[in-house]
Scaffold this motif. Structure first.
Motif, mmCIF file in Angstrom:
data_model
loop_
_atom_site.group_PDB
_atom_site.id
_atom_site.type_symbol
_atom_site.label_atom_id
_atom_site.label_comp_id
_atom_site.label_asym_id
_atom_site.label_seq_id
_atom_site.Cartn_x
_atom_site.Cartn_y
_atom_site.Cartn_z
ATOM 1 N N PRO A 122 27.966 -52.244 -33.093
ATOM 2 C CA PRO A 122 28.474 -52.974 -34.258
ATOM 3 C C PRO A 122 27.754 -54.309 -34.409
ATOM 4 C CG PRO A 122 30.288 -52.063 -32.971
ATOM 5 C CD PRO A 122 29.033 -51.867 -32.153
ATOM 6 N N GLY A 123 27.438 -54.663 -35.645
ATOM 7 C CA GLY A 123 26.695 -55.886 -35.909
ATOM 8 C C GLY A 123 25.240 -55.615 -36.212
ATOM 9 N N ILE A 124 24.811 -54.360 -36.007
ATOM 10 C CA ILE A 124 23.424 -53.980 -36.283
ATOM 11 C C ILE A 124 23.423 -52.822 -37.275
ATOM 12 C CG2 ILE A 124 21.237 -53.166 -35.313
ATOM 13 C CD1 ILE A 124 22.144 -54.299 -32.613
ATOM 14 N N ARG A 125 22.593 -52.935 -38.303
ATOM 15 C CA ARG A 125 22.428 -51.844 -39.270
ATOM 16 C C ARG A 125 20.946 -51.582 -39.418
ATOM 17 N NH1 ARG A 125 25.164 -53.192 -44.592
ATOM 18 N NH2 ARG A 125 23.300 -54.503 -44.866
ATOM 19 N N GLY A 126 20.534 -50.385 -38.997
ATOM 20 C CA GLY A 126 19.101 -50.089 -38.984
ATOM 21 C C GLY A 126 18.422 -50.983 -37.970
ATOM 22 N N SER A 127 17.459 -51.769 -38.437
ATOM 23 C CA SER A 127 16.777 -52.732 -37.565
ATOM 24 C C SER A 127 17.223 -54.160 -37.841
ATOM 25 C CB SER A 127 15.253 -52.623 -37.761
ATOM 26 O OG SER A 127 14.776 -51.357 -37.364
ATOM 27 N N ASP A 128 18.305 -54.300 -38.607
ATOM 28 C CA ASP A 128 18.769 -55.627 -39.004
ATOM 29 C C ASP A 128 20.058 -56.019 -38.284
ATOM 30 O OD1 ASP A 128 16.660 -55.749 -40.795
ATOM 31 O OD2 ASP A 128 17.875 -55.000 -42.473
ATOM 32 N N VAL A 129 20.092 -57.225 -37.773
ATOM 33 C CA VAL A 129 21.325 -57.780 -37.213
ATOM 34 C C VAL A 129 22.068 -58.435 -38.370
ATOM 35 C CG1 VAL A 129 22.327 -59.374 -35.542
ATOM 36 C CG2 VAL A 129 20.187 -58.194 -35.008
ATOM 37 N N ILE A 130 23.243 -57.889 -38.720
ATOM 38 C CA ILE A 130 23.972 -58.339 -39.907
ATOM 39 C C ILE A 130 25.264 -59.069 -39.562
ATOM 40 C CG2 ILE A 130 22.994 -56.530 -41.365
ATOM 41 C CD1 ILE A 130 25.640 -54.985 -40.986
ATOM 42 N N GLY A 131 25.596 -59.156 -38.293
ATOM 43 C CA GLY A 131 26.815 -59.831 -37.848
ATOM 44 C C GLY A 131 26.794 -59.965 -36.345
ATOM 45 N N ARG A 132 27.886 -60.420 -35.790
ATOM 46 C CA ARG A 132 27.940 -60.557 -34.344
ATOM 47 C C ARG A 132 27.857 -59.187 -33.682
ATOM 48 N NH1 ARG A 132 32.572 -63.232 -30.336
ATOM 49 N NH2 ARG A 132 31.278 -63.006 -28.441
ATOM 50 N N VAL A 133 26.976 -59.063 -32.697
ATOM 51 C CA VAL A 133 26.796 -57.801 -31.984
ATOM 52 C C VAL A 133 27.934 -57.633 -30.987
ATOM 53 C CG1 VAL A 133 25.317 -56.481 -30.428
ATOM 54 C CG2 VAL A 133 24.310 -57.810 -32.302
ATOM 55 N N MET A 134 28.550 -56.451 -31.038
ATOM 56 C CA MET A 134 29.712 -56.148 -30.206
ATOM 57 C C MET A 134 29.482 -54.826 -29.469
ATOM 58 S SD MET A 134 31.915 -58.622 -30.886
ATOM 59 C CE MET A 134 33.563 -57.986 -30.545
ATOM 60 N N PRO A 135 30.257 -54.582 -28.423
ATOM 61 C CA PRO A 135 30.141 -53.297 -27.712
ATOM 62 C C PRO A 135 30.514 -52.135 -28.633
ATOM 63 C CG PRO A 135 31.320 -54.882 -26.384
ATOM 64 C CD PRO A 135 31.202 -55.486 -27.739
ATOM 65 N N SER A 136 29.870 -51.005 -28.407
ATOM 66 C CA SER A 136 30.209 -49.802 -29.156
ATOM 67 C C SER A 136 31.570 -49.283 -28.696
ATOM 68 C CB SER A 136 29.149 -48.721 -28.932
ATOM 69 O OG SER A 136 29.528 -47.499 -29.530
ATOM 70 N N ASP A 137 32.322 -48.724 -29.632
ATOM 71 C CA ASP A 137 33.617 -48.150 -29.242
ATOM 72 C C ASP A 137 33.462 -46.720 -28.748
ATOM 73 O OD1 ASP A 137 32.984 -46.923 -31.608
ATOM 74 O OD2 ASP A 137 34.853 -47.422 -32.644
ATOM 75 N N GLN A 138 32.221 -46.230 -28.735
ATOM 76 C CA GLN A 138 31.933 -44.903 -28.214
ATOM 77 C C GLN A 138 30.742 -44.973 -27.262
ATOM 78 O OE1 GLN A 138 31.272 -42.435 -31.672
ATOM 79 N NE2 GLN A 138 33.450 -42.013 -31.913
ATOM 80 N N ALA A 139 30.711 -44.055 -26.295
ATOM 81 C CA ALA A 139 29.586 -44.003 -25.367
ATOM 82 C C ALA A 139 28.289 -43.704 -26.116
ATOM 83 C CB ALA A 139 29.839 -42.929 -24.309
ATOM 84 N N ILE A 140 27.195 -44.305 -25.674
ATOM 85 C CA ILE A 140 25.915 -44.123 -26.344
ATOM 86 C C ILE A 140 25.065 -43.072 -25.637
ATOM 87 C CG2 ILE A 140 23.804 -45.276 -27.111
ATOM 88 C CD1 ILE A 140 25.422 -47.895 -27.210
#
Length: 307
Positions: A70-88
């Protein structure tokens, strides 16, 4: 010091990635890439690799993680980066650990990930401010990976050798991840690391993995260094070229490493990942690696017997 894997001298490993070979199976209806993971695991085992990976077949090292934070869309940082709520990557690592007793879990390093992204938010003034949040987010993934049965966690930081990233900030970020797990932590640093060898050896890691083929000067930089109880992942097979080097060349590299590092702390592997190779080239590289290591193990055993 004791071998990294009990009773195995010179345990072979991989830096991580393997050519993707998706196949149409019943499972592919639910997960199109599962067959590629299964094939990568199978071929690493078949080649005789001691510590395998899940093959990292689902994409490039930036996109795989950036697409899920969360906080990343594509290659853009659009907000505060947070942990994923699902395993990657936990699912694939857990699968590999069910197939083989020795598996390394792998995550992209916070500095490398940050420098692969564009800042499109006032949340961060620069990449240095972004890196700690990425590290905290990846630490959550790391804790999950450590529970899969993996015998080590590898952090990939190719950016460090370029000088683009602040080494002290990188060290703190790596520490954030390392202290979140109880398994040994490996740092893989691509490129010429001779100029930062002291910084890398000061990192809170158990294993340092480096390129020994394309950058042979890296090995010499370890001479005279106090490595304490660290293990060293030593690239003795060139992953940058599809050409299969001779067994003599690979053997000579390995013996050079043994002369400087000693056989107990070396984990022989390719210089880097094999994702861009053909399946045939990747498998040939791994079998050349394991074949030479088997011969050198025998030679080392004979030397001990003759003492």
């Amino acid at each position: 010091m004791k071998p990294f894997i009990p009773d195995i001298i010179l345990p072979t490993t991989v830096v991580g990635s393997y050519p993707s070979q998706p196949k149409r199976t019943l499972k592919s209806l639910f997960d199109p890439m599962h067959s590629a993971v299964a094939e990568a695991v199978f071929l690493q085992k078949k080649a005789g690799i001691t510590v395998i990976s899940d093959g990292q077949v689902r994409g490039d090292m930036i996109g795989v993680f950036a697409s899920r934070l969360p906080g990343i869309r594509g290659s853009d940082v659009i907000g505060r980066v947070m942990p994923s709520d699902q395993a990657i990557t936990i699912k694939d690592t857990a699968y590999a650990a069910r197939q083989h007793p020795y598996v390394k879990a792998i995550i992209t390093g916070p500095s490398t990930l940050a420098y692969g992204l564009r800042l499109k938010t006032p949340q961060y003034r620069n990449k240095d401010e972004l890196i700690p949040d990425i590290a905290a987010s990846l630490a959550v993934e790391a804790r999950g990976l450590a529970k899969t049965g993996a015998v080590m966690l590898q952090i990939d930081e190719p950016i460090l050798s370029t000088g683009a990233a602040d080494i002290d900030i990188a060290k703190k970020a790596i520490a954030t991840i390392a202290k979140s797990v109880s398994i040994p932590v490996c740092l893989h640093a691509c490129g010429n690391i001779a100029h930062i060898i002291d910084d890398l050896l000061a990192m809170p890691i158990n294993i340092l993995d480096f390129e020994g083929c394309v950058n042979p000067e890296n090995l010499a930089s370890f001479s005279g260094k106090d490595l304490k109880d660290r293990y060293i992942g030593y690239g003795i097979v060139d992953s940058s070229s599809p050409v299969l080097e001779s067994a003599d060349d690979v053997r000579q590299r390995l013996w050079s490493g043994i002369d400087i590092l000693g056989p107990e702390r070396i984990l022989p592997d390719p210089d880097c990942g094999l994702r861009m190779h053909t399946p045939e080239s990747a498998y040939a590289k791994l079998t050349r690696l394991t074949g030479v290591v088997a011969e050198v193990r025998q030679e080392l055993g004979e030397r001990v017997e003759n003492l």
